[in-house]
Scaffold this motif. Structure first.
Motif, short mmCIF file in Angstrom:
data_model
loop_
_atom_site.label_atom_id
_atom_site.label_comp_id
_atom_site.label_asym_id
_atom_site.label_seq_id
_atom_site.Cartn_x
_atom_site.Cartn_y
_atom_site.Cartn_z
N SER A 105 0.86 -1.19 0.00
CA SER A 105 0.00 0.00 0.00
C SER A 105 0.88 1.23 0.00
CB SER A 105 -0.91 0.02 1.23
OG SER A 105 -1.73 -1.13 1.27
N GLY A 106 0.37 2.29 -0.61
CA GLY A 106 1.14 3.52 -0.64
C GLY A 106 0.74 4.42 -1.79
N ASP A 107 1.60 5.37 -2.06
CA ASP A 107 1.34 6.36 -3.10
C ASP A 107 1.59 5.74 -4.47
OD1 ASP A 107 0.56 8.95 -3.72
OD2 ASP A 107 2.62 9.57 -4.07
N MET A 108 0.56 5.79 -5.34
CA MET A 108 0.67 5.20 -6.67
C MET A 108 0.07 6.13 -7.71
SD MET A 108 -0.53 1.28 -5.80
CE MET A 108 -0.01 0.48 -4.27
N VAL A 109 0.46 5.93 -8.95
CA VAL A 109 -0.12 6.66 -10.07
C VAL A 109 -1.05 5.70 -10.80
CG1 VAL A 109 0.30 7.85 -12.25
CG2 VAL A 109 1.87 8.17 -10.31
N VAL A 110 -2.32 6.10 -10.97
CA VAL A 110 -3.31 5.23 -11.58
C VAL A 110 -4.00 5.96 -12.72
CG1 VAL A 110 -5.11 5.93 -9.95
CG2 VAL A 110 -5.32 3.73 -11.13
N GLY A 111 -4.33 5.23 -13.78
CA GLY A 111 -5.04 5.84 -14.89
C GLY A 111 -5.04 4.94 -16.11
N ASP A 112 -5.61 5.49 -17.17
CA ASP A 112 -5.69 4.77 -18.44
C ASP A 112 -4.40 5.05 -19.20
OD1 ASP A 112 -6.90 3.18 -20.33
OD2 ASP A 112 -7.87 4.87 -21.34
N MET A 113 -3.52 4.08 -19.23
CA MET A 113 -2.18 4.31 -19.77
C MET A 113 -1.88 3.33 -20.90
SD MET A 113 0.03 5.01 -16.34
CE MET A 113 -0.98 4.66 -14.91
#
Length: 739
Positions: free
Chosen positions: A583-591
């Protein structure tokens, strides 16, 4: 496509607005009639809704003397002799009536019966004929009525009618309008012919007023013309002339407004009263109520002295007929077959009490234009980026706002403002933007479903759609949890299956594993062979993403235990999982690329999850989680034991990893005790007190309540550390050189 639709929709919304505004300037009869008809219906509804159950009363008493069916039964069919009319006027004046107004005109002289006798008996000569001629004056009922009128305050009616030739006489105009004919507005009704009263009667009467009704295009009488133009002169209506005489005014002043091109009427003034009118000299009729809201007295009752004089004393009387056969019935806002004489009574009461008159402002057109423009512009902005539900809410609120303001202006301020065009505009914009919103939302739904129906459960997709988060799904940074689940030794395992068995095995395992993740609010990122990658807290928010990820992992372990039993019945080997959660800081999106994209996560926390999953086999445990995950779940009642302090390949910072054991409510006391002892031994280990740590690790390994591979690892490490490492410089970190 959606962005394109929305960029164009604002312009189209403004176009619709200007189209509705333009209806005021379209000189097509059918269009204008439709506007007037619908606006009239709304006006009638508003008027009827505000009529009081208690009929309004003023000090002035307005009474209608009705030539009704009863009067014609007792007095004979109408028209009556002028002698009978004279008697009626005399009795009214004797009873104390202040002003009497006739909703009737006398355009032809009444034939003298003596002249009839003489004309029919021309053989009469000499003295006999002279004696009969001397009687003519005594039965000259026109003369009798004229004498009565000259001693009374009576207003006679006359009718403007261009469908007939001019008959009778008009009095001099009592309206002062100091404007040349060239400047006068053409909006006021203009006539060239009149059905007036015979000169004998008109010259004897106190005044005269026209009795014309001016219905709108739908036939309803909502307004009354106070003045009409006849041969360049303005003449008053019956009610206006009665009001002038009642207030003892010598004349009526027409108030105008002049521009460079024209002059138009703004209102009329007599005595201390000022009556604002529209440019046509009209006012809205202040209907007191439905028909017979005024007191009616049958004319025959007055002629036969059956009415107490106290009732008539000080009253203003309008004389007319409600009898069906005389066709003086009108269609009005408050009812059809409404007596025309009562229309005059309503107008008179409004003229004497201007505070009850609904006002039609001369700036009405400008106000309507402004309201339409503001409403159209505002709605085009507010609705352009909304879905159907929000558009409907905005529409309803706008409807309520305009109706409320319109109602307040009518009820509290007595200002009548048009309403139909505003409602039409709101309806058209709602329909248009609702259709655009539906298309946009449908496209939105299809795009979301096409992107996520392989990742998240249908119910979760519906939540995404309802959340109005949109289909753009912009790449963002947020706190998340990621899970990697891999079947151990899958390559060796798969060699024992036929291709069909391998397909069946993966389908069964992945289907049930995915269901577990879906049930715990997870999103499938991808399948890579036997490996599952799942994430939490995206695309929809999940405040308990760490807990849901760990619970999913615990259930996946139980699933493999169940499947191993089932596989044994098919002579398939048992399966074991290695699961890593970070768990932690992540970058999420349509990539991805222009050729192919996927909804996924990136970041150090994601990489850590993959690394610790690969370490589960080394430590002999099924699940490993990062310290970030551990800190969140331990507070939510999930029992864990610390496994190690490590550096994974590619990272310089040490992290602690933990093994989730299960829900504390489901863990027995022996295991809880072993976890406490494990923590104690691990603390000794980190502090360099290796002998004390060794004793406890040996005891835990012998009890075997928890997986024991970790204890073998620590016992081996301690043997290597005792003689090689100075405990004072020991940090307890173990570095893994492989991924």
């Amino acid at each position: 496509m959606i962005a394109s639709l929305r960029s164009k929709s604002f312009i189209i919304g403004l176009a619709i607005t200007f189209l509705v505004i333009g209806l005021n300037y379209i000189s097509v009869d059918n269009v204008q009639k439709l506007l007037q008809r619908v606006e009239g219906i709304l006006y009638d509804a508003r008027l009827l809704a505000t009529l009081s159950d208690d009929v309004r009363e003023f000090d002035e008493q307005v009474i209608i003397v009705d030539i009704d069916e009863k009067s014609m039964r007792e007095q004979g069919r109408y028209p009556w002799s002028r002698g009978k009319i004279s008697d009626l006027v005399t009795k009214l004046m004797d009873a104390g009536v202040v002003v009497a107004a006739f909703d009737i005109f006398f355009s032809e002289p009444e034939r003298n019966p003596i002249e009839v006798v003489l004309n029919n008996n021309k053989q009469l000569k000499g003295q006999s004929r002279e004696q009969i001629e001397r009687l003519a004056d005594s039965v000259d009922f026109d003369k009798k009525l004229a004498q009565t009128l000259s001693q009374s305050e009576v207003v006679l009616g006359f009718l403007f009618d261009d469908g007939a030739k001019t008959i009778g006489q008009l009095p001099s105009s009592v309206i002062d309008w100091p404007v040349s004919n060239e400047e006068k507005s053409s909006e006021i009704g203009t006539f060239q012919h009149v059905l007036g009263n015979i000169a004998t009667l008109q010259s004897a009467a106190m005044g005269a007023g026209f009795i014309n009704s001016v219905p709108e295009s739908d036939g309803f009488i909502r307004k009354a013309s106070l003045v009409l133009n006849y041969q360049g002169q303005l003449y008053p209506s019956l009610a206006l002339e009665a009001a002038r005489i009642y207030t003892l005014a010598e004349s009526i002043q027409a108030k105008s407004k002049t521009t460079e091109e024209t002059t138009w009427l703004q209102g009329l003034s007599f005595g201390r009263h000022f009556i604002p009118t529209n440019e046509r000299g009209q006012i809205f009729i202040p209907y007191k109520g439905r028909k017979h809201s005024f007191r009616y007295i049958s004319a025959t009752d007055i002629l036969n002295d059956r009415v107490d004089n106290d009732i008539l004393d000080g009253a203003v009387v309008f004389i007319g007929t409600s009898a069906v056969g005389l066709a003086d019935l009108r269609t009005t806002s408050v009812g059809v077959q409404y007596p025309g004489v009562e229309v005059h009574a309503n107008v008179f009461e409004g003229l004497i009490h201007p505070e009850i008159l609904p006002v039609e402002l001369d700036t009405t057109l400008a106000i309507t234009f402004t309201l339409l423009l503001l409403t159209g512009f505002t709605l085009s902005i507010l609705m352009a980026k909304q879905g159907p539900i929000k558009i409907l809410v905005i529409s309803l609120l706008t409807f309520i706002l305009h109706i409320s303001v319109n109602w307040y202006c009518w009820w509290a301020l007595k200002i009548s403002l048009p309403l139909f065009q505003i409602l039409l505009l709101i309806t058209l914009l709602t329909t248009y933007y609702g259709a655009i919103g539906f298309v946009s939302e449908s496209s939105n739904r299809k795009k979301i479903k096409s992107m996520f129906d392989q990742y998240v459960p249908p119910a979760y997709i519906e939540k995404m759609i309802q959340s109005a988060k949109g289909v753009e799904l912009k790449t963002e940074r947020k706190e998340m949890s990621v899970l990697f689940a891999d079947i151990r030794n899958f390559t060796t395992l798969s060699e024992q299956f036929t291709p069909e068995e391998l397909s069946d095995f993966l389908n069964e395992y992945l289907t049930e594993a995915t269901a577990i993740i879906f049930d715990n609010k997870g999103t499938i990122d991808k399948y890579v062979g036997d490996m599952i990658m799942a994430l939490w807290n995206a695309p929809l928010d999940d405040e308990n993403h760490e807990v849901n990820a760990v619970i999913s992992a615990l259930k996946l372990i139980k699933l493999t235990d169940k499947l191993s039993i089932q596989f044994a019945e098919k002579n398939w080997p048992e399966i074991r999982l290695g699961i890593g959660i970070s768990s932690g800081d992540m970058v999420v999106g349509d990539m991805g690329s222009t050729y192919r994209k996927a909804y996924t996560v990136l970041g150090d926390a994601v990489n850590l999850g993959a690394r610790i999953e690969s370490l589960t086999k080394y430590y002999g445990v099924d699940i490993l989680v990062s310290s970030h995950t551990y800190l969140a779940v331990v507070e939510q009642g999930i029992a864990c034991r610390k496994i190690d302090r490590i550096k994974v390949k590619g990272k310089l910072t040490a992290v602690e990893i933990y093994q989730p054991i299960g829900l504390e409510s489901e863990v027995n006391e022996e295991i809880k005790a072993d976890i406490i002892q494990h923590e104690k031994a691990f603390d000794y280990y980190l502090a360099g007190r290796w002998d004390e740590a060794k004793i406890i690790f040996i005891q835990l390994k012998q009890r075997a309540n928890l997986s024991t591979a970790i204890y073998s690892i620590y016992l081996e490490r301690i043997e290597n550390l005792v003689n090689k490492v100075d405990a004072k410089h020991w940090d307890g970190i173990h570095t893994h050189e492989t991924k």
